[in-house]
Motif scaffolding. Structure first.
Motif, PDB file in Angstrom:
ATOM      1  N   LEU A  37      50.871  50.206  37.564  1.00 11.70           N
ATOM      2  CA  LEU A  37      50.004  50.397  36.403  1.00 11.70           C
ATOM      3  C   LEU A  37      48.805  49.456  36.450  1.00 11.70           C
ATOM      4  CD1 LEU A  37      52.663  50.691  33.557  1.00 11.70           C
ATOM      5  CD2 LEU A  37      51.343  52.540  34.591  1.00 11.70           C
ATOM      6  N   ASN A  38      49.041  48.236  36.919  1.00  8.87           N
ATOM      7  CA  ASN A  38      47.956  47.259  36.965  1.00  8.87           C
ATOM      8  C   ASN A  38      46.894  47.627  37.997  1.00  8.87           C
ATOM      9  OD1 ASN A  38      49.080  45.664  34.951  1.00  8.87           O
ATOM     10  ND2 ASN A  38      50.257  44.433  36.382  1.00  8.87           N
ATOM     11  N   LEU A  39      47.302  48.336  39.073  1.00  9.32           N
ATOM     12  CA  LEU A  39      46.327  48.751  40.066  1.00  9.32           C
ATOM     13  C   LEU A  39      45.292  49.681  39.443  1.00  9.32           C
ATOM     14  CD1 LEU A  39      48.568  49.352  43.225  1.00  9.32           C
ATOM     15  CD2 LEU A  39      46.933  47.500  42.832  1.00  9.32           C
ATOM     16  N   GLY A  40      45.747  50.521  38.508  1.00  4.55           N
ATOM     17  CA  GLY A  40      44.811  51.376  37.800  1.00  4.55           C
ATOM     18  C   GLY A  40      43.836  50.561  36.970  1.00  4.55           C
ATOM     19  N   LEU A  41      44.332  49.484  36.358  1.00  2.00           N
ATOM     20  CA  LEU A  41      43.475  48.611  35.566  1.00  2.00           C
ATOM     21  C   LEU A  41      42.490  47.868  36.467  1.00  2.00           C
ATOM     22  CD1 LEU A  41      42.884  47.577  32.734  1.00  2.00           C
ATOM     23  CD2 LEU A  41      44.620  45.805  33.071  1.00  2.00           C
ATOM     24  N   LEU A  42      42.962  47.455  37.646  1.00  2.00           N
ATOM     25  CA  LEU A  42      42.078  46.786  38.595  1.00  2.00           C
ATOM     26  C   LEU A  42      40.939  47.703  39.022  1.00  2.00           C
ATOM     27  CD1 LEU A  42      44.703  44.970  40.862  1.00  2.00           C
ATOM     28  CD2 LEU A  42      43.043  43.880  39.348  1.00  2.00           C
ATOM     29  N   ALA A  43      41.259  48.966  39.287  1.00  2.00           N
ATOM     30  CA  ALA A  43      40.230  49.929  39.666  1.00  2.00           C
ATOM     31  C   ALA A  43      39.231  50.121  38.539  1.00  2.00           C
ATOM     32  CB  ALA A  43      40.874  51.261  40.052  1.00  2.00           C
ATOM     33  N   LYS A  44      39.740  50.139  37.309  1.00  2.00           N
ATOM     34  CA  LYS A  44      38.872  50.317  36.148  1.00  2.00           C
ATOM     35  C   LYS A  44      37.953  49.117  35.962  1.00  2.00           C
ATOM     36  CE  LYS A  44      37.654  52.624  32.438  1.00  2.00           C
ATOM     37  NZ  LYS A  44      36.875  53.889  32.566  1.00  2.00           N
ATOM     38  N   ASP A  48      45.285  36.745  33.133  1.00  2.00           N
ATOM     39  CA  ASP A  48      46.631  36.460  33.645  1.00  2.00           C
ATOM     40  C   ASP A  48      47.098  37.566  34.579  1.00  2.00           C
ATOM     41  OD1 ASP A  48      46.634  34.152  32.210  1.00  2.00           O
ATOM     42  OD2 ASP A  48      47.941  34.877  30.614  1.00  2.00           O
ATOM     43  N   MET A  49      46.817  38.835  34.230  1.00  2.22           N
ATOM     44  CA  MET A  49      47.201  39.953  35.077  1.00  2.22           C
ATOM     45  C   MET A  49      46.468  39.888  36.414  1.00  2.22           C
ATOM     46  SD  MET A  49      46.147  43.061  36.404  1.00  2.22           S
ATOM     47  CE  MET A  49      44.729  43.491  35.392  1.00  2.22           C
ATOM     48  N   PHE A  95      54.183  41.397  35.173  1.00  2.00           N
ATOM     49  CA  PHE A  95      52.951  41.718  35.892  1.00  2.00           C
ATOM     50  C   PHE A  95      53.267  42.308  37.268  1.00  2.00           C
ATOM     51  CE2 PHE A  95      50.804  38.238  33.280  1.00  2.00           C
ATOM     52  CZ  PHE A  95      50.152  39.140  32.463  1.00  2.00           C
ATOM     53  N   ILE A  96      54.326  41.778  37.913  1.00  2.00           N
ATOM     54  CA  ILE A  96      54.692  42.246  39.256  1.00  2.00           C
ATOM     55  C   ILE A  96      55.351  43.619  39.195  1.00  2.00           C
ATOM     56  CG2 ILE A  96      56.185  41.788  41.233  1.00  2.00           C
ATOM     57  CD1 ILE A  96      55.731  38.774  40.652  1.00  2.00           C
ATOM     58  N   THR A  97      56.313  43.795  38.279  1.00  4.31           N
ATOM     59  CA  THR A  97      57.027  45.065  38.210  1.00  4.31           C
ATOM     60  C   THR A  97      56.142  46.196  37.714  1.00  4.31           C
ATOM     61  OG1 THR A  97      57.843  44.510  35.980  1.00  4.31           O
ATOM     62  CG2 THR A  97      59.275  43.973  37.854  1.00  4.31           C
ATOM     63  N   ARG A  98      55.047  45.857  37.047  1.00  3.15           N
ATOM     64  CA  ARG A  98      54.113  46.885  36.592  1.00  3.15           C
ATOM     65  C   ARG A  98      52.874  46.929  37.483  1.00  3.15           C
ATOM     66  NH1 ARG A  98      54.149  46.965  29.977  1.00  3.15           N
ATOM     67  NH2 ARG A  98      56.374  47.332  29.745  1.00  3.15           N
ATOM     68  N   ARG A  99      53.046  46.540  38.728  1.00  4.01           N
ATOM     69  CA  ARG A  99      51.911  46.467  39.649  1.00  4.01           C
ATOM     70  C   ARG A  99      51.196  47.807  39.789  1.00  4.01           C
ATOM     71  NH1 ARG A  99      50.654  42.517  43.125  1.00  4.01           N
ATOM     72  NH2 ARG A  99      52.707  41.563  42.882  1.00  4.01           N
ATOM     73  N   PHE A 158      49.900  33.892  23.575  1.00  2.00           N
ATOM     74  CA  PHE A 158      49.776  33.794  22.119  1.00  2.00           C
ATOM     75  C   PHE A 158      48.537  34.531  21.608  1.00  2.00           C
ATOM     76  CE2 PHE A 158      52.801  30.186  22.254  1.00  2.00           C
ATOM     77  CZ  PHE A 158      53.639  30.597  21.230  1.00  2.00           C
ATOM     78  N   SER A 159      47.633  34.893  22.500  1.00  3.09           N
ATOM     79  CA  SER A 159      46.462  35.672  22.075  1.00  3.09           C
ATOM     80  C   SER A 159      46.438  37.050  22.734  1.00  3.09           C
ATOM     81  CB  SER A 159      45.165  34.918  22.395  1.00  3.09           C
ATOM     82  OG  SER A 159      45.063  34.623  23.767  1.00  3.09           O
ATOM     83  N   TYR A 160      47.579  37.466  23.325  1.00  2.00           N
ATOM     84  CA  TYR A 160      47.676  38.844  23.815  1.00  2.00           C
ATOM     85  C   TYR A 160      47.719  39.793  22.617  1.00  2.00           C
ATOM     86  CZ  TYR A 160      49.145  37.268  28.520  1.00  2.00           C
ATOM     87  OH  TYR A 160      49.211  36.708  29.759  1.00  2.00           O
ATOM     88  N   GLU A 161      47.388  41.040  22.876  1.00  2.00           N
ATOM     89  CA  GLU A 161      47.591  42.055  21.858  1.00  2.00           C
ATOM     90  C   GLU A 161      49.037  42.541  21.917  1.00  2.00           C
ATOM     91  OE1 GLU A 161      44.749  45.099  21.450  1.00  2.00           O
ATOM     92  OE2 GLU A 161      43.031  43.800  21.854  1.00  2.00           O
ATOM     93  N   LEU A 162      49.497  43.161  20.821  1.00  2.00           N
ATOM     94  CA  LEU A 162      50.882  43.623  20.790  1.00  2.00           C
ATOM     95  C   LEU A 162      51.136  44.728  21.803  1.00  2.00           C
ATOM     96  CD1 LEU A 162      51.861  43.523  17.019  1.00  2.00           C
ATOM     97  CD2 LEU A 162      52.220  41.830  18.803  1.00  2.00           C
ATOM     98  N   THR A 163      50.088  45.420  22.227  1.00  2.00           N
ATOM     99  CA  THR A 163      50.253  46.397  23.296  1.00  2.00           C
ATOM    100  C   THR A 163      50.582  45.714  24.612  1.00  2.00           C
ATOM    101  OG1 THR A 163      47.859  46.334  23.578  1.00  2.00           O
ATOM    102  CG2 THR A 163      48.766  48.150  22.293  1.00  2.00           C
ATOM    103  N   GLU A 164      50.438  44.410  24.655  1.00  2.00           N
ATOM    104  CA  GLU A 164      50.719  43.625  25.857  1.00  2.00           C
ATOM    105  C   GLU A 164      51.979  42.773  25.666  1.00  2.00           C
ATOM    106  OE1 GLU A 164      45.897  43.457  26.116  1.00  2.00           O
ATOM    107  OE2 GLU A 164      47.022  41.674  25.532  1.00  2.00           O
TER     108      GLU A 164
END
Length: 303
Positions: free
Chosen positions: A191-198, A235-236, A185-189, A125-131
């Motif tokens: 993309l999320n790995l890039g976020l984890l590195a960042k 959450d991610m 979150f799993i199917t976009r793993r 409920f507090s995610y951004e619309l990009t999420e």
């Protein structure tokens, strides 16, 4: 945008009026389809703040909406969640999708029910619309079936159990939404790995250059640097690593302190201040909690 005052929408009835919809059948809950909108007060709805929850599936969207730091194009369709007090702003085009539904309910509708307190645990409920949540066809059908059940109850004659039944269906809807977000979150793993590195990159930079002056890195600091909401980030991370953002930051602090203990002659106090701790005891307490050793004991053992 900072100097503008948002238009506060306090009631669901008020929003119905602004959208040219019939008066809601219940003052604290409503369901409408975007196809039913007959007019829209753009002057008021280009920057507004509703004081109730909204859950929507939006499809065939022709415009963009600013939400937090980013703009998002709704053309492909998705499911989004807005909590009371969130700021929304139209920035381009017509911000009404051609298809979809919106379920709205006021916090007072949940008063006295367990969901009234538990709903705060649904971080989306507090995610951004990009999420936003992108649904598969099967998931969309499941969500629309639950909403249809709520709509049936909403449209029926109100009795003593109407509210309980609708709240039970809302909670079921939230459970499925959480499940589908976990899938996303799993199917976009990748993309999320890039976020984890960042995340690690930003923490390395902050701990090297700013921590001593500005203090310990915070969840909100990381979220702002990565242009995501704090809840989405946690959450991610929890889905992909098993740790929340706060725990990830703590692990990074321990990792950095270990490196400094083994590669420098800096005292524990010097290391603590370098990493942003106000007191050396705080580092020692966290270090012992995570490793079972004091920083001095760790240095002695490894050397």
């Amino acid at each position: 945008m900072k100097n503008r005052v948002p238009y506060i929408i306090n009631s669901i009835t008020e929003l119905h009026t602004l959208l040219g919809l019939p008066k809601p059948k219940h003052p604290l809950i409503s369901i409408y389809r975007y196809e039913q909108i007959t007019e829209k007060d753009n002057a008021l709805l280009d920057y507004f703040c509703p004081q109730f929850y909204s859950i929507a599936i939006k499809r065939n969207f022709n415009g963009k909406i600013r939400y937090g730091h980013s703009h998002y194009d709704f053309s492909e369709g998705m499911m989004c969640f807005i909590g009371p007090g969130q700021l929304l702003a139209q920035t381009a085009g017509e911000n009404t999708p051609e298809e979809g539904f919106c379920l709205m309910f006021h916090p007072d509708f949940l008063s006295g029910h367990p969901l009234g307190s538990k709903i705060k645990n649904y971080g989306f409920f507090s995610y951004e619309l990009t999420e936003a949540l992108h649904l598969s066809d099967d998931e969309r059908i499941k969500i629309e079936c639950i909403v249809a059940e709520i709509d049936t109850e909403y449209s029926a004659r109100i009795d003593a159990l109407s509210q309980d039944v609708m709240i039970a269906q809302i909670e079921l809807l939230l459970h499925y939404s959480q499940r589908f977000y976990n899938r996303q979150f799993i199917t976009r793993r990748t993309l999320n790995l890039g976020l984890l590195a960042k995340i690690d990159e930003e923490l390395d930079i902050y701990l090297k250059n700013e921590a001593a002056q500005k203090g310990l890195p915070t969840v909100q600091l990381l979220a702002d640097k990565l242009h995501v909401s704090a809840n989405y980030l946690s959450d991610m991370l929890r889905t992909n690593t098993g740790f929340s953002t706060r725990q990830h930051i703590q692990n990074k602090l321990i990792e950095k302190s270990k490196t400094l203990l083994l590669t420098t002659n800096a005292s524990v106090s010097e290391i603590a201040y370098q990493l942003g701790f106000e007191q050396p005891q705080s580092l020692s307490k966290l270090f012992r909690h995570v490793t079972g050793l004091t920083p001095t004991g760790f240095r002695t053992q490894l050397n």
